[in-house]
Design a protein around this motif. Structure first.
Motif, PDB file in Angstrom:
ATOM      1  N   TYR A   1       0.638  -1.301   0.244  1.00 57.94           N
ATOM      2  CA  TYR A   1      -0.297   0.707   0.123  1.00 57.94           C
ATOM      3  C   TYR A   1       0.956   1.307   0.242  1.00 57.94           C
ATOM      4  CZ  TYR A   1      -4.307  -2.963   0.894  1.00 57.94           C
ATOM      5  OH  TYR A   1      -5.062  -3.888   1.007  1.00 57.94           O
ATOM      6  N   CYS A   2       2.058   0.955   0.129  1.00 57.53           N
ATOM      7  CA  CYS A   2       2.778   2.184   0.795  1.00 57.53           C
ATOM      8  C   CYS A   2       2.933   3.108  -0.891  1.00 57.53           C
ATOM      9  CB  CYS A   2       4.703   1.879   0.814  1.00 57.53           C
ATOM     10  SG  CYS A   2       5.236   3.047   0.980  1.00 57.53           S
ATOM     11  N   ASP A   3       3.306   4.076  -1.152  1.00 57.29           N
ATOM     12  CA  ASP A   3       2.839   4.940  -2.829  1.00 57.29           C
ATOM     13  C   ASP A   3       4.035   5.260  -2.814  1.00 57.29           C
ATOM     14  OD1 ASP A   3       0.083   5.706  -2.546  1.00 57.29           O
ATOM     15  OD2 ASP A   3       0.285   7.845  -1.405  1.00 57.29           O
ATOM     16  N   ASP A   4       5.013   5.623  -1.945  1.00 54.90           N
ATOM     17  CA  ASP A   4       6.379   5.725  -2.051  1.00 54.90           C
ATOM     18  C   ASP A   4       7.896   4.359  -2.561  1.00 54.90           C
ATOM     19  OD1 ASP A   4       9.539   6.281  -1.692  1.00 54.90           O
ATOM     20  OD2 ASP A   4       8.837   7.834  -2.430  1.00 54.90           O
ATOM     21  N   ASP A   5       7.776   3.803  -3.943  1.00 53.85           N
ATOM     22  CA  ASP A   5       8.934   2.878  -3.563  1.00 53.85           C
ATOM     23  C   ASP A   5       9.871   3.024  -2.838  1.00 53.85           C
ATOM     24  OD1 ASP A   5       7.181   2.042  -5.850  1.00 53.85           O
ATOM     25  OD2 ASP A   5       8.226   2.298  -7.146  1.00 53.85           O
ATOM     26  N   LEU A   6      10.700   3.848  -2.709  1.00 55.25           N
ATOM     27  CA  LEU A   6      12.169   3.794  -1.676  1.00 55.25           C
ATOM     28  C   LEU A   6      11.527   3.700  -0.614  1.00 55.25           C
ATOM     29  CD1 LEU A   6      14.444   3.838  -1.533  1.00 55.25           C
ATOM     30  CD2 LEU A   6      14.729   6.262  -1.444  1.00 55.25           C
ATOM     31  N   GLU A   7      10.039   3.987   0.470  1.00 53.08           N
ATOM     32  CA  GLU A   7       9.700   3.451   1.385  1.00 53.08           C
ATOM     33  C   GLU A   7       9.402   1.952   1.612  1.00 53.08           C
ATOM     34  OE1 GLU A   7       6.504   6.190   2.661  1.00 53.08           O
ATOM     35  OE2 GLU A   7       8.262   7.822   2.541  1.00 53.08           O
ATOM     36  N   ALA A   8       8.622   1.662   0.412  1.00 52.92           N
ATOM     37  CA  ALA A   8       8.144   0.456   0.280  1.00 52.92           C
ATOM     38  C   ALA A   8       9.587  -0.868   0.522  1.00 52.92           C
ATOM     39  CB  ALA A   8       7.372   0.129  -1.115  1.00 52.92           C
ATOM     40  N   GLU A   9      10.347  -0.484  -0.098  1.00 55.34           N
ATOM     41  CA  GLU A   9      11.286  -1.727  -0.471  1.00 55.34           C
ATOM     42  C   GLU A   9      11.915  -0.912   1.328  1.00 55.34           C
ATOM     43  OE1 GLU A   9      16.138  -1.932  -1.991  1.00 55.34           O
ATOM     44  OE2 GLU A   9      14.836  -0.095  -2.915  1.00 55.34           O
ATOM     45  N   ALA A  10      12.598  -0.075   2.265  1.00 53.93           N
ATOM     46  CA  ALA A  10      12.678  -0.358   3.051  1.00 53.93           C
ATOM     47  C   ALA A  10      11.888  -1.527   3.663  1.00 53.93           C
ATOM     48  CB  ALA A  10      12.900   0.976   3.553  1.00 53.93           C
ATOM     49  N   LEU A  11      10.585  -0.837   4.005  1.00 61.13           N
ATOM     50  CA  LEU A  11       9.610  -1.732   4.753  1.00 61.13           C
ATOM     51  C   LEU A  11       9.732  -3.245   4.711  1.00 61.13           C
ATOM     52  CD1 LEU A  11       5.821  -0.197   4.460  1.00 61.13           C
ATOM     53  CD2 LEU A  11       7.562  -0.743   6.439  1.00 61.13           C
ATOM     54  N   LEU A  12      10.547  -3.822   2.935  1.00 59.47           N
ATOM     55  CA  LEU A  12      10.605  -4.800   2.699  1.00 59.47           C
ATOM     56  C   LEU A  12      11.579  -5.066   3.560  1.00 59.47           C
ATOM     57  CD1 LEU A  12       9.616  -7.103   1.081  1.00 59.47           C
ATOM     58  CD2 LEU A  12      10.153  -6.349  -1.008  1.00 59.47           C
ATOM     59  N   ILE A  13      12.480  -4.416   3.905  1.00 58.29           N
ATOM     60  CA  ILE A  13      14.127  -5.239   3.937  1.00 58.29           C
ATOM     61  C   ILE A  13      13.939  -5.617   5.899  1.00 58.29           C
ATOM     62  CG2 ILE A  13      16.431  -3.921   4.297  1.00 58.29           C
ATOM     63  CD1 ILE A  13      16.196  -2.863   2.028  1.00 58.29           C
ATOM     64  N   ILE A  14      13.269  -4.074   6.298  1.00 62.79           N
ATOM     65  CA  ILE A  14      13.292  -3.942   7.851  1.00 62.79           C
ATOM     66  C   ILE A  14      12.682  -5.140   7.890  1.00 62.79           C
ATOM     67  CG2 ILE A  14      12.040  -3.135   9.873  1.00 62.79           C
ATOM     68  CD1 ILE A  14      12.779  -0.103   8.297  1.00 62.79           C
ATOM     69  N   HIS A  15      11.598  -5.980   7.564  1.00 62.32           N
ATOM     70  CA  HIS A  15      10.642  -7.155   7.266  1.00 62.32           C
ATOM     71  C   HIS A  15      11.397  -8.699   7.378  1.00 62.32           C
ATOM     72  CE1 HIS A  15       7.438  -9.926   7.275  1.00 62.32           C
ATOM     73  NE2 HIS A  15       8.011 -10.207   6.143  1.00 62.32           N
ATOM     74  N   ARG A  16      12.665  -7.963   6.700  1.00 62.81           N
ATOM     75  CA  ARG A  16      13.207  -9.510   6.090  1.00 62.81           C
ATOM     76  C   ARG A  16      14.495  -9.683   7.298  1.00 62.81           C
ATOM     77  NH1 ARG A  16      13.253  -9.365   0.109  1.00 62.81           N
ATOM     78  NH2 ARG A  16      10.950 -10.556  -0.330  1.00 62.81           N
ATOM     79  N   VAL A  17      15.011  -8.685   8.465  1.00 61.80           N
ATOM     80  CA  VAL A  17      15.929  -8.688   9.162  1.00 61.80           C
ATOM     81  C   VAL A  17      15.484  -8.932  10.667  1.00 61.80           C
ATOM     82  CG1 VAL A  17      17.733  -7.095   7.633  1.00 61.80           C
ATOM     83  CG2 VAL A  17      16.203  -6.486   9.519  1.00 61.80           C
ATOM     84  N   GLY A  18      16.816  -9.184  10.902  1.00 62.12           N
ATOM     85  CA  GLY A  18      15.846  -9.425  12.340  1.00 62.12           C
ATOM     86  C   GLY A  18      15.407  -8.945  14.083  1.00 62.12           C
ATOM     87  N   GLU A  19      14.682  -8.798  14.935  1.00 59.34           N
ATOM     88  CA  GLU A  19      14.732  -8.274  15.677  1.00 59.34           C
ATOM     89  C   GLU A  19      15.792  -7.185  16.296  1.00 59.34           C
ATOM     90  OE1 GLU A  19      11.450  -5.998  16.849  1.00 59.34           O
ATOM     91  OE2 GLU A  19      11.493  -7.809  15.812  1.00 59.34           O
ATOM     92  N   ALA A  20      17.276  -6.785  16.682  1.00 58.65           N
ATOM     93  CA  ALA A  20      17.954  -6.615  16.640  1.00 58.65           C
ATOM     94  C   ALA A  20      18.580  -5.439  15.499  1.00 58.65           C
ATOM     95  CB  ALA A  20      19.935  -7.575  17.106  1.00 58.65           C
TER      96      ALA A  20
END
Length: 110
Positions: A74-93
């Motif tokens: 749903y993110c309008d900005d492609d860079l923000e969408a990519e950031a969400l995807l990266i954050i989703h894929r890393v560990g909690e720390a």
């Protein structure tokens, strides 16, 4: 629901990219989220092309099956969408470290 907003174009493009990245057909993705096999390909195709907008509950199911955060669609900005995807894929720390870095980028409030 008629033709949809630009954000739905983002939704469809990202849905298709993630579906292809995990190697699912439109039919298989539809079945995986509980759509009847006889119409699953058509429904997913409509989501991908912007012909139909899925309810948020369907968006959540799609995100779960494709292992992405729902906000990514749903993110309008492609860079923000990519950031969400990266954050989703890393560990909690690492998530905590990323958030701390981003907080450090914010301008100081008076």
């Amino acid at each position: 629901m008629g033709k949809l907003s630009n954000s739905t174009t983002h939704f469809g493009r990202r849905l298709r990219a993630q579906r292809l990245a995990v190697g699912l057909s439109q039919e298989a993705l539809g079945v995986a989220i509980g759509i009847d096999e006889s119409c699953s390909r058509t429904r997913i195709s409509r989501y991908e092309t912007g012909g139909s907008e899925p309810a948020i509950a369907i968006g959540r199911l799609l995100a779960q099956v494709l292992d992405v955060p729902v906000g990514y669609f749903y993110c309008d900005d492609d860079l923000e969408a990519e950031a969400l995807l990266i954050i989703h894929r890393v560990g909690e720390a690492d998530k905590c470290r990323i958030v701390e870095i981003l907080r450090g980028c914010l301008p100081e409030e008076d």
